[in-house]
Design a protein around this motif. Structure first.
Motif, PDB file in Angstrom:
ATOM      1  N   ALA A 122      40.356   3.608  40.031  1.00 36.13           N
ATOM      2  CA  ALA A 122      39.699   2.749  39.049  1.00 36.13           C
ATOM      3  C   ALA A 122      40.765   2.040  38.212  1.00 36.13           C
ATOM      4  O   ALA A 122      41.910   2.520  38.120  1.00 36.13           O
ATOM      5  CB  ALA A 122      38.788   3.591  38.165  1.00 36.13           C
ATOM      6  N   PRO A 123      40.423   0.903  37.606  1.00 32.60           N
ATOM      7  CA  PRO A 123      39.074   0.354  37.481  1.00 32.60           C
ATOM      8  C   PRO A 123      38.681  -0.549  38.649  1.00 32.60           C
ATOM      9  O   PRO A 123      39.520  -1.262  39.200  1.00 32.60           O
ATOM     10  CB  PRO A 123      39.165  -0.471  36.191  1.00 32.60           C
ATOM     11  N   GLY A 302      31.931   2.650  41.298  1.00 31.20           N
ATOM     12  CA  GLY A 302      31.845   3.162  42.658  1.00 31.20           C
ATOM     13  C   GLY A 302      32.133   2.085  43.684  1.00 31.20           C
ATOM     14  O   GLY A 302      32.401   2.381  44.853  1.00 31.20           O
ATOM     15  N   LEU A 303      32.085   0.820  43.241  1.00 27.80           N
ATOM     16  CA  LEU A 303      32.394  -0.294  44.132  1.00 27.80           C
ATOM     17  C   LEU A 303      33.788  -0.155  44.739  1.00 27.80           C
ATOM     18  O   LEU A 303      34.001  -0.499  45.903  1.00 27.80           O
ATOM     19  CB  LEU A 303      32.330  -1.607  43.348  1.00 27.80           C
ATOM     20  N   GLY A 304      34.737   0.319  43.944  1.00 24.81           N
ATOM     21  CA  GLY A 304      36.099   0.462  44.439  1.00 24.81           C
ATOM     22  C   GLY A 304      36.175   1.442  45.591  1.00 24.81           C
ATOM     23  O   GLY A 304      36.931   1.233  46.549  1.00 24.81           O
ATOM     24  N   LEU A 305      35.398   2.531  45.522  1.00 22.89           N
ATOM     25  CA  LEU A 305      35.372   3.493  46.624  1.00 22.89           C
ATOM     26  C   LEU A 305      34.719   2.870  47.848  1.00 22.89           C
ATOM     27  O   LEU A 305      35.196   3.046  48.980  1.00 22.89           O
ATOM     28  CB  LEU A 305      34.652   4.766  46.198  1.00 22.89           C
ATOM     29  N   ILE A 306      33.631   2.137  47.650  1.00 25.76           N
ATOM     30  CA  ILE A 306      32.974   1.454  48.763  1.00 25.76           C
ATOM     31  C   ILE A 306      33.929   0.444  49.397  1.00 25.76           C
ATOM     32  O   ILE A 306      34.013   0.326  50.629  1.00 25.76           O
ATOM     33  CB  ILE A 306      31.682   0.769  48.280  1.00 25.76           C
ATOM     34  N   ASP A 307      34.677  -0.276  48.565  1.00 27.82           N
ATOM     35  CA  ASP A 307      35.665  -1.227  49.067  1.00 27.82           C
ATOM     36  C   ASP A 307      36.756  -0.505  49.852  1.00 27.82           C
ATOM     37  O   ASP A 307      37.204  -0.981  50.895  1.00 27.82           O
ATOM     38  CB  ASP A 307      36.262  -2.002  47.892  1.00 27.82           C
ATOM     39  N   LEU A 308      37.185   0.666  49.372  1.00 26.10           N
ATOM     40  CA  LEU A 308      38.198   1.461  50.063  1.00 26.10           C
ATOM     41  C   LEU A 308      37.714   1.858  51.451  1.00 26.10           C
ATOM     42  O   LEU A 308      38.436   1.740  52.446  1.00 26.10           O
ATOM     43  CB  LEU A 308      38.521   2.710  49.236  1.00 26.10           C
ATOM     44  N   ALA A 319      41.052  -2.095  44.952  1.00 22.08           N
ATOM     45  CA  ALA A 319      41.357  -1.180  43.842  1.00 22.08           C
ATOM     46  C   ALA A 319      42.216  -0.065  44.416  1.00 22.08           C
ATOM     47  O   ALA A 319      41.840   1.103  44.443  1.00 22.08           O
ATOM     48  CB  ALA A 319      40.078  -0.636  43.221  1.00 22.08           C
ATOM     49  N   GLY A 320      43.398  -0.455  44.903  1.00 19.25           N
ATOM     50  CA  GLY A 320      44.225   0.457  45.668  1.00 19.25           C
ATOM     51  C   GLY A 320      45.235   1.220  44.840  1.00 19.25           C
ATOM     52  O   GLY A 320      45.543   0.887  43.694  1.00 19.25           O
ATOM     53  N   GLY A 321      45.804   2.251  45.464  1.00 16.71           N
ATOM     54  CA  GLY A 321      46.755   3.109  44.778  1.00 16.71           C
ATOM     55  C   GLY A 321      48.042   2.413  44.385  1.00 16.71           C
ATOM     56  O   GLY A 321      48.634   2.724  43.346  1.00 16.71           O
ATOM     57  N   ASP A 322      48.511   1.453  45.200  1.00 16.48           N
ATOM     58  CA  ASP A 322      49.752   0.762  44.858  1.00 16.48           C
ATOM     59  C   ASP A 322      49.608  -0.033  43.562  1.00 16.48           C
ATOM     60  O   ASP A 322      50.524  -0.047  42.727  1.00 16.48           O
ATOM     61  CB  ASP A 322      50.170  -0.169  45.998  1.00 16.48           C
ATOM     62  N   VAL A 323      48.454  -0.690  43.390  1.00 17.52           N
ATOM     63  CA  VAL A 323      48.207  -1.423  42.144  1.00 17.52           C
ATOM     64  C   VAL A 323      48.102  -0.433  40.980  1.00 17.52           C
ATOM     65  O   VAL A 323      48.651  -0.659  39.896  1.00 17.52           O
ATOM     66  CB  VAL A 323      46.948  -2.288  42.246  1.00 17.52           C
TER      67      VAL A 323
END
Length: 369
Positions: A122-123, A302-308, A319-323
């Protein structure tokens, strides 16, 4: 679409409700397991989700059919839970911030790359029509070359409404690590990565008083800076001034403004998915509201998880870990800059995440995107 992606959730505090409202009804995701230190809480939530089971954290991390762990624990536990999930061969999506310290955040990303699993964080509010429409306006040249930005978050403090606000005033908390991820993530989407920071900070109250719930009136210690301000130097040359504070009552400042050679954009609160994006063009006479032109419409947490899940094998998660690691380094380096009284260059370099095309709510709630 294939079988739903099986998710285990660790931590069922206040923020979990927003995630559950999105994920429990999404066809791309199946909530398989739930864990919380309060076992009665996990059992009660599991009873409301068909197919979900309540269990210990250890059992959830060891469960072979859980593909991704949604880590909604307090910040101090983010690293331990995320690393445990990664070591078990699972993807992780973690609430912000990625970790309390930059070395812990680096460990999460490095271990995930070694294990061949994905990390999201997140976010995901910045994937909504508010921030994404502003980004599309900038990329479309509506303000010309962006030169600077301001970001302002001022509140009296979360102890006024949160029944257990202790962690907001413990290491890993404070206004910058708590709310800064929204603003800095938005600035990265809008202007790109940060190359150096300068910061100042203060902590003028030694304790706070809980304002609601069964602990109302109890005093808690303040162990972190509660007003942080500084300058972010973006790689493209733009400068962003950011203020995050638990020491103000109110502000009339826009959450984010971006100033360019040909106009200024007023960007809505990055803690929400939508809101009006307004443009004041050079030579104009008034602000003009822009129609949504990018982003997930009517987004929800939860959109970020769906995007993942949807991005697997196709592109980096938005909404990745590198960012998230870059955001964490930006914040922790601001605090170090305040302590040392000097400008400090960052060590991480990231690309702006892939923009989100305008996606109607019926599309992303049905299939992911």
């Amino acid at each position: 679409m294939g079988d739903p992606h099986r998710v285990g959730i660790v931590g069922l505090g206040v923020i979990s409700r927003a995630y559950l409202d999105t994920l429990a009804n999404h066809p791309a995701v199946s909530i398989a397991a739930l864990a919380d230190l309060d076992t009665s809480r996990s059992a009660a939530v599991a009873a409301t989700i068909p197919g979900a089971e309540a269990m210990s954290v250890e059992a959830l991390l060891a469960r072979p059919d859980v593909q991704t762990v949604l880590n909604l624990t307090i910040p101090a536990a983010h690293a331990d839970i995320s690393l445990g999930a990664i070591d078990a061969g699972k993807n992780v999506y973690v609430e912000k911030p990625l970790a309390v310290t930059f070395p812990d955040g680096r460990s999460i990303i490095d271990r995930a790359k070694t294990a061949g699993v994905r990390v999201g964080c997140a976010p995901d509010t910045v994937l909504g029509t508010g921030t994404q429409t502003a980004r599309a306006a900038i990329d479309g040249g509506l303000i010309g070359r962006p030169l600077s930005a301001s970001a302002v978050m001022v509140t009296p403090g979360h102890e006024r409404w949160h029944p257990n606000p202790d962690f907001y005033y413990a290491p890993g908390g404070g206004p910058l690590l708590d709310m800064g991820p929204y603003y800095i993530s938005a600035l990265i989407h809008l202007l790109g990565p940060v190359r150096a920071v300068s910061g100042t900070a203060s902590r003028l109250r030694a304790e706070r008083v809980i304002g609601s719930g069964p602990r109302m009136g109890q005093r808690i210690p303040v162990e972190v800076d509660t007003h942080v301000t500084g300058v972010l130097e973006h790689a493209n040359g733009a400068l962003s001034t950011i203020t995050t504070s638990f020491d103000g009552v109110a502000t009339t400042a826009a959450p984010i403004e971006v100033h360019g050679e040909a106009g200024t954009l007023a960007v809505p609160d990055p803690n929400t998915f939508d809101g009006q994006v307004r443009l004041f063009a050079l030579g104009g006479t008034e602000w003009r509201v822009l129609e949504p032109r990018a982003g997930y419409a009517e987004g929800s947490r939860g959109l970020g998880l769906i995007d993942l899940v949807s991005a697997a094998g196709q592109r980096p998660p938005r909404a990745g870990g590198d960012v998230a690691l870059h955001v964490l380094e930006t914040m922790t380096t601001m605090l170090r800059s305040a302590d040392e009284g000097r400008r400090i260059e960052l060590t991480t370099v990231v690309q702006r995440p892939v923009p989100v095309p305008l996606t109607p709510v019926e599309d992303w709630t049905a299939y992911g995107h």
